[in-house]
Design a protein around this motif. Sequence first.
Motif, PDB file in Angstrom:
ATOM      1  N   LEU A  83      20.901 -72.939 -69.854  1.00 11.84           N
ATOM      2  CA  LEU A  83      21.352 -71.919 -70.803  1.00 11.84           C
ATOM      3  C   LEU A  83      22.707 -72.286 -71.401  1.00 11.84           C
ATOM      4  O   LEU A  83      22.888 -72.219 -72.629  1.00 11.84           O
ATOM      5  N   ARG A 111      22.564 -75.248 -73.949  1.00 13.53           N
ATOM      6  CA  ARG A 111      22.129 -74.885 -75.300  1.00 13.53           C
ATOM      7  C   ARG A 111      23.190 -74.038 -76.013  1.00 13.53           C
ATOM      8  O   ARG A 111      23.425 -74.203 -77.220  1.00 13.53           O
ATOM      9  N   PHE A 112      23.856 -73.153 -75.263  1.00 18.60           N
ATOM     10  CA  PHE A 112      24.913 -72.325 -75.852  1.00 18.60           C
ATOM     11  C   PHE A 112      26.029 -73.187 -76.421  1.00 18.60           C
ATOM     12  O   PHE A 112      26.467 -73.000 -77.571  1.00 18.60           O
ATOM     13  N   GLU A 117      24.938 -75.001 -79.600  1.00 16.78           N
ATOM     14  CA  GLU A 117      24.952 -74.164 -80.806  1.00 16.78           C
ATOM     15  C   GLU A 117      26.383 -73.961 -81.300  1.00 16.78           C
ATOM     16  O   GLU A 117      26.641 -73.990 -82.515  1.00 16.78           O
ATOM     17  N   ALA A 122      25.135 -67.850 -81.338  1.00 13.92           N
ATOM     18  CA  ALA A 122      24.789 -68.879 -80.345  1.00 13.92           C
ATOM     19  C   ALA A 122      24.102 -68.253 -79.137  1.00 13.92           C
ATOM     20  O   ALA A 122      23.125 -68.802 -78.608  1.00 13.92           O
ATOM     21  N   LYS A 169      20.481 -67.126 -80.222  1.00 15.24           N
ATOM     22  CA  LYS A 169      19.555 -68.236 -80.420  1.00 15.24           C
ATOM     23  C   LYS A 169      19.257 -68.946 -79.102  1.00 15.24           C
ATOM     24  O   LYS A 169      18.133 -69.403 -78.870  1.00 15.24           O
ATOM     25  N   THR A 170      20.254 -69.043 -78.219  1.00 14.16           N
ATOM     26  CA  THR A 170      20.032 -69.684 -76.919  1.00 14.16           C
ATOM     27  C   THR A 170      18.960 -68.955 -76.136  1.00 14.16           C
ATOM     28  O   THR A 170      18.034 -69.572 -75.586  1.00 14.16           O
ATOM     29  N   THR A 227      15.799 -71.249 -75.730  1.00 14.90           N
ATOM     30  CA  THR A 227      15.836 -71.865 -74.398  1.00 14.90           C
ATOM     31  C   THR A 227      15.473 -70.864 -73.304  1.00 14.90           C
ATOM     32  O   THR A 227      15.009 -71.256 -72.236  1.00 14.90           O
ATOM     33  N   ARG A 259      11.560 -77.204 -75.947  1.00 14.75           N
ATOM     34  CA  ARG A 259      12.403 -77.786 -76.999  1.00 14.75           C
ATOM     35  C   ARG A 259      11.571 -78.596 -77.987  1.00 14.75           C
ATOM     36  O   ARG A 259      11.827 -78.582 -79.196  1.00 14.75           O
TER      37      ARG A 259
END
Length: 731
Positions: free
Chosen positions: A283, A286-287, A290, A300, A303-304, A308, A662
């Motif tokens: 997590l 991906r954060f 972004e 961010a 979307k994460t 994800t 992904r």
Amino acid sequence: MRGLGRLALRRPRAIVAAFALLSLVLGWGATRLQLDASVLALLPEGDEVTELQAEIGRTFGTDAVMVALVEGEVYTPEAIEALRGLTAALARAPGVTGVTSAANAQRMEDDDGFLLIEDLFPARATPEQIAAARAYLESSPLYRGGLLVAEDGSSANVVIEVDAEHDSEAVVAGIRQALAQEWEARGLGDTYLVGGQLIDGEMRQTLAREMPLLGGAAAALILLMLFLNFRSLRGALLPLLAVTVGLVWSFGVLGWIGEPLSTMSVIAPVAILAVGSSFSLHLLGRFYQELSHGGGKAAAIEKTLAETGLGILISGLAIAAALCTFVLSGMPTVRTLGLLTAGGVLGALIATMLLLPAVLTLLPAPKRAMDPESPGAIRGLLAAVARFVDRRRYAILGVSAALLVLAVFGATRIVPNTAVIDYFNANSPLRTDYARVEAAFGGSSQIQVLVEGDLGDPATLQAMLDFQEAAGRIEGVGPVTSIATILRGIHHTLTGEEGLPTTREGVAQELLIYQLSGDPSQISAFMTLDSRQGLIDIATASASTSVMRRIQNEVEAAAATTLAPLAELSYTGSSLIQLAIEDVLLHDFLISLSLAIVLVIVIDSFVRSVRAALVTILALLFTIALQYGALGYLGLPLDLSTMLLGALAIGVGDYAIHLTVRYMEERRAGQAPEAAMTTTLLSSGRSILFTALTLGAGFAAMIISEFVPIRTLGSLMAFTVLSVGTASLTL
């Protein structure tokens, strides 16, 4: 998933407060936890062997038995008086219900058709009296063969009956104190002690010591891996927040429902720390990605979770489901491990999906966000992996097939061994004590044979004696005792002849003479008053379960040609209970591994096709085959921990779900398959790489354990997660 992101953005303080309150309530339950590291916690529930031993205890009044060995020249006035003082001190020790030694043994003499029973060693025995007692010990059918004193007089055995319900640590402490004060302090020699209470106490102390030690070591190693990945203290500490929630919740719930911690519970903190931190790793990875691409903090987070979060959720549910299969075990210690690990993983998953986004909302955005796709050594490595996989796909499959064949062959060489004594290091004081006692006494474990038939019949008693002599010749068997042993001693005293009475009347008369002259409890310990049930005690070596099974088979074969035609026989004892544990574990191993595979396929199919889920399982099964192949080649046994290895690996090794999620995202964005896979490897590949390193580091902490199965499990799980990571990035 987007709904979770919006909830975290709108109500971050409420979420944090709710988690804090719930953790406080559940965490209070952890203060109620108790330790049960006894061998009884390993016993399968409802097992016939276990229930038969309990029935024998009720019928014949037998307690748990410990054996102390005192070394030194026994046949001296000083040693005999010390042995007398030791016997008395042991009788006063907490939890001790009876003591038998040469100091309180009795001599039988014929007195014109009656038995004269007196102490073998009189008070303040002279050298002449000691010599006479030695001659009796070496010639009497009751004691000869070194039952109480070694034939060369260099050591003596003290049999200690203890209350199985009494605190094992208090029992052992009292016995050791008596041995130290009454024998060692007099400079007579060393002492050694064996028995179930000793093992229980050692396991409890080790569990209490190692649970925080292994958990702390795992946390430190995981923290290091997280720091290397995120290159910031915040990135390293935030995953531990989610993991702490999982630990508090799982241990708290266990405390509230009254389940005690057991031997295998030492695995739980390490597993929860390692697995739970992997959720946060994906997590946060991906954060930060972004943020590095210019997105705002709120966007961010949303979307994460949207992209994800699905992979994290499916992965977490699959892991928890695989660990839940342990709850189906017939062994309390394995069920407790399943409850702890599955509950901890679910708690860490919930905290990752709700608490972590809320905390990220409240914290200021980091000044510098790490981009997993930025140039660097790791990106270069992942790019090289992508090129290698694309160019050498058939070679990779060929090498994998060859390794699989070798692994399957190696797995055929595995030998099961769940003997509790082998949980301890070969050079440990406990193993040393067992080796010394067995060398002198002939055995430290036990097989008990319940005999149901006409024990007043001389033919049955003679068959019992024939069986004892046949069993005594089996390698790994020590003294064998029954009512026939006592009756032979009585008959020898009254008639001077070896053997047993030849008539029913003779049997009844000699037993009555003994009961009128001696201690009737010695008869009732081996035969019921109606002469319909008898007990045969067979001392055996505390060896591997393969040796125990060989002894069991040879004992039953000896019975088949001697006693079995005249009586009904049932078998139990500590040796056979360990074999029952092994049988249950083998059953649990097949059930948990099969069910874990099915559950992971079903759960993974929610986000991918069944075909894709099967591909993932094949990669996991390939790694598991390597695990068990390595066991065979290294000569490691299939024991309590390695039988759990397969289901654990299925649970923690489902990395490919993150690649798939992904990859599907990149394909939705319009990338061609090859380009989508390259992008996936360069982004999610980094998270998978560090997930493998983080999990491997966490499980590697168990290598410092003093328990051999825990140490083996730690090294093999570290190998497994790294292998699964490699397989996910290549296969």
